[in-house]
Design a protein around this motif. Sequence first.
Motif, PDB file in Angstrom:
ATOM      1  N   VAL A  71     -32.758   0.083 -43.742  1.00  0.00           N
ATOM      2  CA  VAL A  71     -32.343  -1.155 -44.163  1.00  0.00           C
ATOM      3  C   VAL A  71     -31.049  -1.441 -44.053  1.00  0.00           C
ATOM      4  CG1 VAL A  71     -31.922  -2.435 -46.356  1.00  0.00           C
ATOM      5  CG2 VAL A  71     -34.064  -1.031 -46.178  1.00  0.00           C
ATOM      6  N   ILE A  72     -30.043  -0.730 -44.069  1.00  0.00           N
ATOM      7  CA  ILE A  72     -28.918  -0.758 -43.621  1.00  0.00           C
ATOM      8  C   ILE A  72     -28.751  -1.271 -42.214  1.00  0.00           C
ATOM      9  CG2 ILE A  72     -26.444   0.092 -43.417  1.00  0.00           C
ATOM     10  CD1 ILE A  72     -27.468   1.715 -45.899  1.00  0.00           C
ATOM     11  N   VAL A  81     -21.802  -4.039 -43.981  1.00  0.00           N
ATOM     12  CA  VAL A  81     -22.698  -3.996 -45.237  1.00  0.00           C
ATOM     13  C   VAL A  81     -21.859  -3.370 -46.318  1.00  0.00           C
ATOM     14  CG1 VAL A  81     -24.974  -3.322 -46.250  1.00  0.00           C
ATOM     15  CG2 VAL A  81     -24.830  -3.773 -43.652  1.00  0.00           C
ATOM     16  N   THR A  82     -21.645  -4.248 -47.382  1.00  0.00           N
ATOM     17  CA  THR A  82     -20.811  -3.799 -48.502  1.00  0.00           C
ATOM     18  C   THR A  82     -21.741  -3.211 -49.554  1.00  0.00           C
ATOM     19  OG1 THR A  82     -20.585  -6.150 -48.994  1.00  0.00           O
ATOM     20  CG2 THR A  82     -18.878  -5.483 -47.730  1.00  0.00           C
ATOM     21  N   GLN A  92     -38.892  -4.068 -51.678  1.00  0.00           N
ATOM     22  CA  GLN A  92     -38.092  -5.196 -51.102  1.00  0.00           C
ATOM     23  C   GLN A  92     -36.626  -4.411 -51.460  1.00  0.00           C
ATOM     24  OE1 GLN A  92     -38.192  -8.606 -53.710  1.00  0.00           O
ATOM     25  NE2 GLN A  92     -40.451  -8.442 -53.787  1.00  0.00           N
ATOM     26  N   ALA A  93     -35.712  -5.152 -50.659  1.00  0.00           N
ATOM     27  CA  ALA A  93     -34.272  -4.470 -50.725  1.00  0.00           C
ATOM     28  C   ALA A  93     -33.246  -5.708 -50.730  1.00  0.00           C
ATOM     29  CB  ALA A  93     -33.955  -3.633 -49.573  1.00  0.00           C
ATOM     30  N   PHE A  94     -32.060  -5.663 -51.044  1.00  0.00           N
ATOM     31  CA  PHE A  94     -30.884  -6.605 -50.961  1.00  0.00           C
ATOM     32  C   PHE A  94     -29.778  -5.925 -50.325  1.00  0.00           C
ATOM     33  CE2 PHE A  94     -33.500  -8.087 -54.655  1.00  0.00           C
ATOM     34  CZ  PHE A  94     -33.274  -9.525 -54.569  1.00  0.00           C
ATOM     35  N   LEU A  95     -29.387  -6.588 -49.427  1.00  0.00           N
ATOM     36  CA  LEU A  95     -28.055  -6.377 -48.521  1.00  0.00           C
ATOM     37  C   LEU A  95     -26.895  -7.160 -48.913  1.00  0.00           C
ATOM     38  CD1 LEU A  95     -29.110  -5.247 -45.075  1.00  0.00           C
ATOM     39  CD2 LEU A  95     -28.239  -3.688 -46.903  1.00  0.00           C
ATOM     40  N   GLU A  96     -25.869  -6.781 -49.126  1.00  0.00           N
ATOM     41  CA  GLU A  96     -24.525  -7.627 -49.544  1.00  0.00           C
ATOM     42  C   GLU A  96     -23.764  -7.321 -48.049  1.00  0.00           C
ATOM     43  OE1 GLU A  96     -22.396  -7.913 -53.077  1.00  0.00           O
ATOM     44  OE2 GLU A  96     -21.094  -6.747 -52.159  1.00  0.00           O
ATOM     45  N   MET A  97     -23.644  -8.575 -47.597  1.00  0.00           N
ATOM     46  CA  MET A  97     -22.775  -8.529 -46.124  1.00  0.00           C
ATOM     47  C   MET A  97     -21.326  -8.673 -46.699  1.00  0.00           C
ATOM     48  SD  MET A  97     -25.156  -7.710 -44.312  1.00  0.00           S
ATOM     49  CE  MET A  97     -24.320  -7.584 -42.483  1.00  0.00           C
ATOM     50  N   ALA A 325     -29.853  -1.429 -34.046  1.00  0.00           N
ATOM     51  CA  ALA A 325     -30.440  -0.129 -34.196  1.00  0.00           C
ATOM     52  C   ALA A 325     -32.002  -0.042 -34.028  1.00  0.00           C
ATOM     53  CB  ALA A 325     -30.182   0.353 -35.587  1.00  0.00           C
ATOM     54  N   SER A 326     -32.451   1.115 -33.623  1.00  0.00           N
ATOM     55  CA  SER A 326     -33.758   1.341 -33.424  1.00  0.00           C
ATOM     56  C   SER A 326     -34.651   1.381 -34.855  1.00  0.00           C
ATOM     57  CB  SER A 326     -34.319   2.564 -32.753  1.00  0.00           C
ATOM     58  OG  SER A 326     -35.625   3.025 -32.952  1.00  0.00           O
TER      59      SER A 326
END
Length: 539
Positions: A71-72, A81-82, A92-97, A325-326
């Motif tokens: 995910v990252i 990614v913070t 599901q996931a949430f990423l904070e940039m 990334a792969s």
Amino acid sequence: MDGSVHHDITVGTKRGSDELFSSISNGPYIMSATANGNDSKKFKGDIRGPSVPSRVIHIRRLPNDITETEVISLGLPFGDVTNLLMLKAKNQAFLEMNSEEVAQNMVGYYSTVVPIIRHHPVYVQFSNHKELKTDNSPNQERAQAALRALSTSHVDAAAVVAPSSVLRVVVENLVYPVSLDALCQIFSKFGTVLRIIVFTKNNQFQALLQYPDGASAQAAKLSLDGQNIYNGCCTLRISFSKLASLNVKYNNEKSRDFTRPDLPSGDSQPTMEHPAMATAFTPGIISASPYAGATHAFPPAFTIQPAMSSAYPGLTMPALPGSLASLTLPAAARLGFPAIPAGHCVLLVSNLNPERVTPHCLFILFGVYGDVMRVKILFNKKENALVQMSDSTQAQLAMSHLNGQRLHGKSLRITLSKHTNVQLPREGHEDQGLTKDYSNSPLHRFKKPGSKNYSNIFPPSATLHLSNIPPLVVEEDLKMLFSSSGAIVKAFKFFQKDHKMALIQMGSVEEAIESLIEFHNHDLGENHHLRVSFSKSSI
């Protein structure tokens, strides 16, 4: 084709529906314990729609066995990614940039290129929430550990003394051509490329490449050695050269010194084109830095140095999204953006002009980038079509070059279809000629292994390359032919040494696209059928 085709049409565009959790209130809210098995999450949000930019990214339809690292890795090519919140039970996931601008770049890119994680297309959109707040539960500690590991390089390249600042690069299993510009894009991720020479030795495509310092060379070697430029082929084998420096005499397609823009192109070699050449490297899917400010490529990550020396103003490396990334095979990193899985070679083409589009038109256009096997215009939605290429790499080439281009007054939207092949109508069931099988077409450009057409794959441009012109056809004949459809011909030039070939410049890229469709394979008499392709040059 059954009604299930309808689901394809939402690829990359569906917004919001999966983010409506029952425990959300207007304002800061708590994610219910059932959302992630045993986590209780607190983070601030707001009530904006998901189409409003936010530095928090919502990712849906993840595989059941998704890892934090995968995910990252979706976000790292665009910037830092913070924070990360995993909702594995909901896939599901949430990423904070680190900034809203970085998040916009990420969402914009994935709206045109659907990311694939182990054969699963996943969906990326803005979250309703401005920031993530996570607790210290075991799941979140694991997520934070993954975040720390991927956000920091494990290799201090400067601490390792490199034997040379010059690398020798061998490209093995050269199924598709690799140009000097493509190598510059890949290697400039690790430092400024000063000089580069490409050549063939012992039947192998090779390059010598010089950095300003050994640390950059070491970083490039550590990260790139053994990686594939394309899915399953074009493998990089990198070693340190015994040379201390490279001596470049010409700036052209075989050699370049970015510190000496004054060098001649050399009489016996192809001349270097003006800046447009920078965007004409073979596939168009390899990039130096996806976006300004991106500090990661694929783990282990290295800080991206300035992509190109400013001492060479004539060449600007395009910041196309790439070098992710792969995501399809976690153990085997690749250099392109997430590759279409092997066996997936059907593209969904939408926003077509239903009044003008035909299977033949799509066959000719997509045939510039690969051999088209079948085309189906959807019966009830004629602004959508499925195009089946002969393999996944050709599908990737077609998608990366044609997505966003204008055809018949409309911008094409191209995504990966969930179908693995285009089905022909059952016998006795006619579909008004909307489905065509081209698997045995004589017009395939790439059916011969090693065809020179592999070396002439360029993005759509206003200038077209014409070949197979018979001796009796003159400039005025071809200008009249190409203007007969109402298009504007701005310029024309025969090749000096070979009048079988010429360049013709149309009024716009869109006119050139439509002219290529109309006049490729046009019968010029004397058993000569005109060959038309996009040119890397301009007149």
